[in-house]
Each structure stands twice: as C-alpha cells, then as structure tokens.
Design an enzyme around this catalytic site. Structure first.
Site, mmCIF file in Angstrom:
data_model
loop_
_atom_site.group_PDB
_atom_site.id
_atom_site.type_symbol
_atom_site.label_atom_id
_atom_site.label_comp_id
_atom_site.label_asym_id
_atom_site.label_seq_id
_atom_site.Cartn_x
_atom_site.Cartn_y
_atom_site.Cartn_z
ATOM 1 N N LYS A 65 -16.935 0.924 1.425
ATOM 2 C CA LYS A 65 -15.744 1.029 0.581
ATOM 3 C C LYS A 65 -14.520 0.504 1.341
ATOM 4 O O LYS A 65 -14.602 0.154 2.512
ATOM 5 C CB LYS A 65 -15.533 2.486 0.168
ATOM 6 C CG LYS A 65 -15.319 3.435 1.334
ATOM 7 C CD LYS A 65 -15.191 4.875 0.873
ATOM 8 C CE LYS A 65 -14.991 5.801 2.079
ATOM 9 N NZ LYS A 65 -14.760 7.200 1.671
ATOM 10 N N TYR A 284 14.938 -2.585 15.696
ATOM 11 C CA TYR A 284 15.632 -1.730 14.739
ATOM 12 C C TYR A 284 15.945 -0.352 15.328
ATOM 13 O O TYR A 284 15.159 0.205 16.101
ATOM 14 C CB TYR A 284 14.788 -1.555 13.477
ATOM 15 C CG TYR A 284 14.786 -2.769 12.575
ATOM 16 C CD1 TYR A 284 15.963 -3.190 11.952
ATOM 17 C CD2 TYR A 284 13.623 -3.492 12.349
ATOM 18 C CE1 TYR A 284 15.965 -4.305 11.116
ATOM 19 C CE2 TYR A 284 13.620 -4.606 11.523
ATOM 20 C CZ TYR A 284 14.798 -5.002 10.911
ATOM 21 O OH TYR A 284 14.809 -6.111 10.091
#
Length: 396
Positions: A65, A284
């Site tokens: 999956k 940042y």
C-alpha cells in the site's frame, strides 16, 4: 512485463554505463532533478525471501500500500510476483487496480474495507475486500448473493487495535456460516497493535484471543503478523504473514540490529556552496546561528520532496545529517520547501562543489536514522518520498 516497461528509457547520466542493463529510470532527467532516489528492487526481493524463509511453512504475502511504501507500487509488485509472492495487500481500490495491471494472477486484498456502493468494483478487479464490520458484511453478502460472485473476502477481527474489525464476540456469532458451502471467507485476519515492543503484554493477549477465534473458523486460512509480528515467534505466524515496512529496509526489531537489507538511497544535488560569517543566521526563522565562519552546501531537496521539516537544525537542537564527500555533516537551519543547507566547514576546501550530490539516506544514514532525528518512524519517511526525484530502479 519487465521493470523497464513500466518506466521511461534509462537515462545514462543516472548511473555508470556498466550498470545500464541493471537499472530502469523514471521522473525528470538526473541532471535536471534536485535529487536522485535509487530504489533497490533486488533488495526488496531479498528481504521478502528472507522473511519467507523465516516463517515457513506460512505463506509470506506482501503489503504494498501507499505506493509500495513510497517505492512505486507497480515496480515492487512486478519484482515480488516474479519472485513468487502470490498475495498482496493494498489500502484501497485504486491501489488494487494498479497492482492488478501488473500482477494478473495474484490475490489482492483491500485493507480499508468495503466503502458504500463499491462492491461491484471487486469482481472487475478480481480483488477481495477485507470486511471490518457487520454493516460491511451485510452489504457484501447482499451483493454476492444478487450477482452470484464467489471471489471471496477476508474477515477482519479486532483483537485489540480498536481501529477496524468486528469484535471477537461478533466473530463467534458468525462462525456457523463457515458450514455453508459458499460462505465466501477466504481469510481470517487481525492486526497487532504493539508488535514493535516485544515484551508488550498486548501482544500475547492478541495472539491468544486470535487463537481462540481461529479455532471457531477451523479450515479458513488465518493471518496476524505484520513485519515486527514476524519476530514475535511462530505463535504469531498463523497461515500467512503480512510484512510491509520490513520489505523496504526499515528495522522491524527496534533496539536490535536491523535484519533487513537497505533499499533506498536518496541524494540531493548541491546547487551552491557559500560562506557565512560567525554570528550570521541561516534559513527561515533565523533559528540556526553560525558559531564560526561556516561553509554551507545548499542542496535542492526540501519538505516538498518528502524530506521532513522536522529534520531541521536549530540553536536549540541538532537536526538531520548528510554524507558529503564521504563525511557525515550536520544540517544547518530549517529544511525549507525546496532547499536545505548542510554545514560542510570541516571538509577540505573544494571537497564539495556545485553539482555534486549529498546523500540524505544511504551510506551511513539509514531510513531509521532519519526518522529518529525527525522524531518520527521509518514508515513516514518512506511514504513521504516525493515525485520530483529522478528515480533509478535497481533490479539485480
């Protein structure tokens, strides 16, 4: 169908010429990509074979999956089907459709259960729903009775996860149905909640409860163990095991050496080497301050590519590492959307240049190492891998 048939022709820049016959590639050309993700399909196969040997005579299926845990659902399915894997588990019908397109004979189970109004898709795909409630079972029974379809389904019994599945009491009440010729149950399954913690008491409680339910469904194949559950011993193996993350190289035995082979290598392209003065901040929020004159390698991979922002480094806490010119170097500052900075001050001048590759996963930095530094698990690291990488699939 070969792996090469699932991807564009091999980009010669992606690997050595001598390796060309071993590799297939997809995504943007290597020279244009900010990162190169190498996925060793042969290692996935080797991991599946190792787990299969460990759990014999139980069948070893494969959970593929989440796009094969980020590694590509079609290439993984092809490789494992060729190796002899006969049963695959996916999350939803979309994934089942992708697996069926490359594995025509495999049994495919859809773990998330039967969504309302979707029953007719299962015969089309020759897939099997994992039934997890009495409501789902009633809808499924009505569909198969009306359409005379006998492709089968799994019955999921909740033994302690408290997520999906009917209760043990409901399973006991339903058990007499297996006396009918067309009962339609091809697999009885449950799911372990704490298998990574070997001594957790819930493991034994779940194993014992599932054993009691299995007795009521004698003759129906059963499955309990996930990757870590395999290492709890043969009382958890039942008739089928369902390894997932271990196939992709993540350690299923935390606290012990990893018995699985590494599968992925992630490299980021250095786009600039620059120097910042002592006391200057990087990135940042100005969260990281240079303690000395610092040389930085700025690489073109960020959280948009699945390299988690939680791997950022600050003045308060170190973050992730990269291997540059054969040396482990720390990240400097926040991981941003498309870029990250690596402190290469300790490398000799010129050891890292614009255009070189820094290894973010691979060599001495494992998926589990990256997960640990980011405060998460290997599952999240793998399934976050982005689509902007030049991907190289190794088949031998």
């Amino acid at each position: 169908m070969s792996i090469a048939e699932t991807a564009p022709p091999l980009d010669p820049a992606a690997s050595d010429p001598d390796e060309a016959e071993k590799d297939a590639a997809s995504g943007p050309p290597a020279a244009q990509a900010g990162g190169i993700l190498t996925i060793d399909l042969a290692a996935i196969e080797a991991n599946w074979r190792a787990l299969s040997r460990r759990t014999m005579p139980s069948e070893c299926s494969a959970v593929i999956k989440a796009d094969g845990y980020g590694c590509g659902i079609e290439p993984v399915a092809i490789q494992l089907a060729k190796a002899g894997c006969k049963t695959f588990f996916v999350a939803d019908l979309g994934e089942a459709r992708r697996v069926r397109s490359v594995a025509s004979e495999a049994a495919i189970y859809v773990l998330n259960g039967l969504l309302p109004g979707t029953a007719s898709a299962y015969p089309e795909l020759r897939a099997r729903p994992v039934i997890g409630s009495l409501v789902e079972l009633a809808e499924w029974d009505a569909f198969v009775t009306a359409n005379q379809w006998h492709g089968g389904a799994a019955l999921h019994v909740d033994t302690g996860m408290n997520r999906l599945g009917i209760s043990a009491n409901e399973a006991a009440a339903l058990a007499p149905r297996i006396r009918s010729e067309n009962h339609g149950i091809t697999l009885l399954m449950s799911h372990l909640a704490c298998s990574e913690v070997t001594e957790h008491p819930l493991n034994e409680r779940q194993i014992q409860l599932f054993r009691e339910v299995r007795i009521l469904y004698r003759g129906i194949p059963s499955s309990l163990a996930n990757s870590s559950g395999i290492f709890l011993g043969n009382t958890a193996h039942c008739d089928m095991v369902r390894p997932g993350v271990a196939l992709y190289g993540v350690n299923p035995t935390p606290g012990h050496s990893n018995p699985m082979s590494p599968v992925i290598r992630l490299q980021a392209r250095i786009v600039q080497v620059r120097t910042v003065a002592k006391g200057e901040t990087v990135g940042y929020d100005a969260a990281w301050t240079a303690k000395r004159e610092t040389r930085l390698a700025v690489a073109a991979v960020g959280y948009a590519d699945g390299y988690l922002r939680a791997s950022s480094s600050s003045d308060l806490a170190p973050g992730g590492d990269a291997i540059v010119a054969g040396t482990r170097c720390p990240l400097a500052g926040r991981v941003s959307m498309d870029l990250l900075a690596i402190d290469i001050t300790d490398l000799t001048e010129g050891a890292a240049r614009r255009g070189d590759l820094a290894t973010l996963i691979g060599d001495e930095v494992s998926v589990d190492d990256v997960a640990d530094k980011a405060g998460t698990i290997g599952y999240e690291v793998l399934t976050s891998l982005g689509r902007r990488y030049h991907r190289v699939y190794r088949t031998v």
